[in-house]
Write a protein that holds these residues in place. Structure first.
Motif, mmCIF file in Angstrom:
data_model
loop_
_atom_site.group_PDB
_atom_site.id
_atom_site.type_symbol
_atom_site.label_atom_id
_atom_site.label_comp_id
_atom_site.label_asym_id
_atom_site.label_seq_id
_atom_site.Cartn_x
_atom_site.Cartn_y
_atom_site.Cartn_z
ATOM 1 N N ILE A 1 0.872 -1.160 0.000
ATOM 2 C CA ILE A 1 0.000 0.000 0.000
ATOM 3 C C ILE A 1 0.915 1.217 0.000
ATOM 4 C CG2 ILE A 1 -1.779 1.283 1.236
ATOM 5 C CD1 ILE A 1 -1.335 -2.279 2.224
ATOM 6 N N VAL A 2 0.820 2.018 -1.047
ATOM 7 C CA VAL A 2 1.770 3.118 -1.238
ATOM 8 C C VAL A 2 1.312 4.375 -0.502
ATOM 9 C CG1 VAL A 2 2.894 4.596 -2.959
ATOM 10 C CG2 VAL A 2 2.477 2.169 -3.468
ATOM 11 N N ASP A 3 0.029 4.720 -0.642
ATOM 12 C CA ASP A 3 -0.469 5.986 -0.124
ATOM 13 C C ASP A 3 -1.994 5.918 -0.090
ATOM 14 O OD1 ASP A 3 -0.361 8.588 0.819
ATOM 15 O OD2 ASP A 3 -0.031 9.514 -1.147
ATOM 16 N N PHE A 4 -2.619 6.763 0.720
ATOM 17 C CA PHE A 4 -4.085 6.851 0.677
ATOM 18 C C PHE A 4 -4.537 8.194 1.218
ATOM 19 C CE2 PHE A 4 -3.188 5.026 4.850
ATOM 20 C CZ PHE A 4 -4.079 5.663 5.709
ATOM 21 N N ARG A 5 -5.750 8.560 0.793
ATOM 22 C CA ARG A 5 -6.405 9.774 1.274
ATOM 23 C C ARG A 5 -7.840 9.441 1.674
ATOM 24 N NH1 ARG A 5 -3.577 14.490 0.671
ATOM 25 N NH2 ARG A 5 -1.716 14.348 -0.644
ATOM 26 N N THR A 6 -8.394 10.292 2.507
ATOM 27 C CA THR A 6 -9.736 10.087 3.037
ATOM 28 C C THR A 6 -10.626 11.257 2.645
ATOM 29 O OG1 THR A 6 -8.800 8.932 4.947
ATOM 30 C CG2 THR A 6 -11.090 9.676 5.127
ATOM 31 N N VAL A 7 -11.831 10.950 2.164
ATOM 32 C CA VAL A 7 -12.822 11.973 1.827
ATOM 33 C C VAL A 7 -14.061 11.705 2.685
ATOM 34 C CG1 VAL A 7 -14.065 13.136 -0.017
ATOM 35 C CG2 VAL A 7 -11.926 11.961 -0.533
ATOM 36 N N MET A 8 -14.498 12.723 3.454
ATOM 37 C CA MET A 8 -15.554 12.522 4.450
ATOM 38 C C MET A 8 -16.953 12.641 3.829
ATOM 39 S SD MET A 8 -13.829 14.551 7.651
ATOM 40 C CE MET A 8 -15.249 14.327 8.718
ATOM 41 N N THR A 9 -17.151 12.044 2.683
ATOM 42 C CA THR A 9 -18.391 12.211 1.937
ATOM 43 C C THR A 9 -19.605 11.711 2.707
ATOM 44 O OG1 THR A 9 -17.116 11.966 -0.093
ATOM 45 C CG2 THR A 9 -19.499 11.723 -0.271
ATOM 46 N N GLY A 10 -19.539 10.498 3.221
ATOM 47 C CA GLY A 10 -20.680 9.926 3.922
ATOM 48 C C GLY A 10 -21.025 10.684 5.184
ATOM 49 N N GLU A 11 -20.019 11.038 5.972
ATOM 50 C CA GLU A 11 -20.283 11.782 7.204
ATOM 51 C C GLU A 11 -20.815 13.179 6.905
ATOM 52 O OE1 GLU A 11 -18.233 13.057 11.447
ATOM 53 O OE2 GLU A 11 -17.005 12.040 9.935
ATOM 54 N N LEU A 12 -20.275 13.826 5.871
ATOM 55 C CA LEU A 12 -20.749 15.158 5.514
ATOM 56 C C LEU A 12 -22.214 15.127 5.082
ATOM 57 C CD1 LEU A 12 -19.974 18.119 5.253
ATOM 58 C CD2 LEU A 12 -19.128 17.646 2.936
ATOM 59 N N HIS A 13 -22.596 14.099 4.325
ATOM 60 C CA HIS A 13 -23.999 13.953 3.925
ATOM 61 C C HIS A 13 -24.891 13.862 5.160
ATOM 62 C CE1 HIS A 13 -27.610 11.664 2.661
ATOM 63 N NE2 HIS A 13 -27.502 12.353 1.534
ATOM 64 N N HIS A 14 -24.489 13.048 6.123
ATOM 65 C CA HIS A 14 -25.280 12.872 7.346
ATOM 66 C C HIS A 14 -25.382 14.178 8.128
ATOM 67 C CE1 HIS A 14 -26.881 10.961 10.969
ATOM 68 N NE2 HIS A 14 -25.980 11.654 11.643
ATOM 69 N N ILE A 15 -24.262 14.858 8.303
ATOM 70 C CA ILE A 15 -24.250 16.097 9.093
ATOM 71 C C ILE A 15 -25.116 17.163 8.437
ATOM 72 C CG2 ILE A 15 -22.787 18.030 9.810
ATOM 73 C CD1 ILE A 15 -20.544 15.964 10.263
ATOM 74 N N LEU A 16 -24.955 17.342 7.129
ATOM 75 C CA LEU A 16 -25.712 18.384 6.434
ATOM 76 C C LEU A 16 -27.209 18.102 6.472
ATOM 77 C CD1 LEU A 16 -23.388 18.926 3.346
ATOM 78 C CD2 LEU A 16 -23.836 20.592 5.156
ATOM 79 N N LEU A 17 -27.564 16.830 6.316
ATOM 80 C CA LEU A 17 -28.983 16.485 6.262
ATOM 81 C C LEU A 17 -29.636 16.527 7.646
ATOM 82 C CD1 LEU A 17 -30.807 15.712 3.836
ATOM 83 C CD2 LEU A 17 -30.519 13.325 4.514
ATOM 84 N N LYS A 18 -28.899 16.113 8.677
ATOM 85 C CA LYS A 18 -29.491 15.954 10.009
ATOM 86 C C LYS A 18 -29.181 17.103 10.965
ATOM 87 C CE LYS A 18 -31.129 11.872 8.994
ATOM 88 N NZ LYS A 18 -32.595 11.664 8.839
ATOM 89 N N HIS A 19 -28.113 17.854 10.733
ATOM 90 C CA HIS A 19 -27.657 18.816 11.735
ATOM 91 C C HIS A 19 -27.315 20.177 11.158
ATOM 92 C CE1 HIS A 19 -27.540 15.469 14.550
ATOM 93 N NE2 HIS A 19 -26.780 14.797 13.705
ATOM 94 N N SER A 20 -27.873 20.505 9.986
ATOM 95 C CA SER A 20 -27.603 21.816 9.407
ATOM 96 C C SER A 20 -28.867 22.385 8.789
ATOM 97 C CB SER A 20 -26.496 21.732 8.345
ATOM 98 O OG SER A 20 -27.024 21.369 7.078
#
Length: 292
Positions: free
Chosen positions: A152-171
């Motif tokens: 495994i050379v490298d990786f990045r994380t994108v908070m897509t699922g959590e952002l969807h939840h936060i925006l829909l439920k808490h914004s």
């Protein structure tokens, strides 16, 4: 020596366990006793409950996920990337007799700080079942993993699922909305917007304004927002990909459908692999080594 073993995916909110004989799953169980939901019980007691009737002294237990985090049973140190696939199974953390935790992976550079727990086990399975140079692993926190056949050379994380939840439920974006319904048309509309204008911040309030002004049905906001976020993610993360890179999408059926549409829209073919299948193949490879 035994060819029987127990594999456990122990996350923040849930626990899943499988009892194996060689490559045959004899039984499986699920529990809501994730590491943040122990309700006063010790991890050892939860393990005893979920494996009741399964274990004897000779049966090893191999666990992956947040159970090895600072919020879990015992910290299983991260392996820094680049990391060889073989090192994952060689650096297990013992917990109690014949019970082990698989290490997570980390990246720590000036331009990238990242960690993962659980996905490294899926990667082991995906490397064998659907080898690629890029693994895309959607979920609460989507991982984009660069790898070759050995490491495994490298990786990045994108908070897509959590952002969807936060925006829909808490914004304000999701405030006052009715029950949401599935809408492929709304998803496709959001996807098109996200792919064509991936700079996300200026567009988020427009989701709110669109349903307030009546141009977006209020019961379809979730799917439109999902498309917008996934489109932005895929457009951003594929901008610099080489055309010949083989991509494996590791996800459940619902997320696979959504991400497949996004990749198709940018002209990229993907291999598809079920996330549970990848996880179980990966943890089996480690458990076999421990058992033997």
């Amino acid at each position: 020596m035994t060819s029987r073993y127990i594999a456990i995916d122990w996350g923040s909110t849930n626990l899943r366990a499988w009892r194996y004989q060689d490559d045959v799953c004899l039984d499986s169980r699920q529990s809501e006793a994730g590491v943040t939901r122990l309700n006063g019980k010790s991890p050892e007691a939860v393990l005893a409950d979920v494996t009741d009737g399964w274990r004897d002294e000779a049966t090893p237990v191999v666990m992956a996920g947040m159970v090895g985090s600072n919020a879990g049973w015992k910290i299983a140190p991260y392996l820094p990337c680049p990391a060889r696939f073989s090192a994952i199974g060689e650096r297990l953390t013992p917990v109690i007799d014949n019970v082990w935790i698989i290490p997570g992976l980390s990246v720590s550079r000036d331009d990238n700080h990242n960690v993962m727990r659980g996905e490294e086990t899926q990667l082991l399975g995906a490397r064998d079942l659907a080898p690629a140079s890029l693994y895309v692993m959607p979920g609460t926190h989507c991982k984009w993993v660069q790898a070759d056949s050995q490491q495994i050379v490298d990786f990045r994380t994108v908070m897509t699922g959590e952002l969807h939840h936060i925006l829909l439920k808490h914004s304000l974006v999701g405030a006052g909305l009715p029950e949401q319904i599935d809408s492929s048309a709304a998803f496709d509309a959001g996807l098109s917007r996200g792919l064509n204008a991936p700079a996300l911040l200026p567009q988020l309030f427009e989701v709110r304004a669109s349903h307030v002004l009546g141009s977006l049905p209020r019961e379809q906001v979730s799917d439109f927002l999902s498309g917008l976020l996934i489109g932005s993610e895929v457009a951003t993360m594929t901008a610099d990909l080489a055309a010949q890179q083989v991509i494996t999408l590791v996800a459940n059926a619902s997320l696979t459908r959504r991400y497949r549409r996004a990749f198709a829209a940018v002209g990229r073919d993907v291999q598809e692999l079920d996330g549970d299948q990848a996880f179980q193949a990966g943890i089996r490879s480690i458990a076999h080594a421990v058992a033997n």
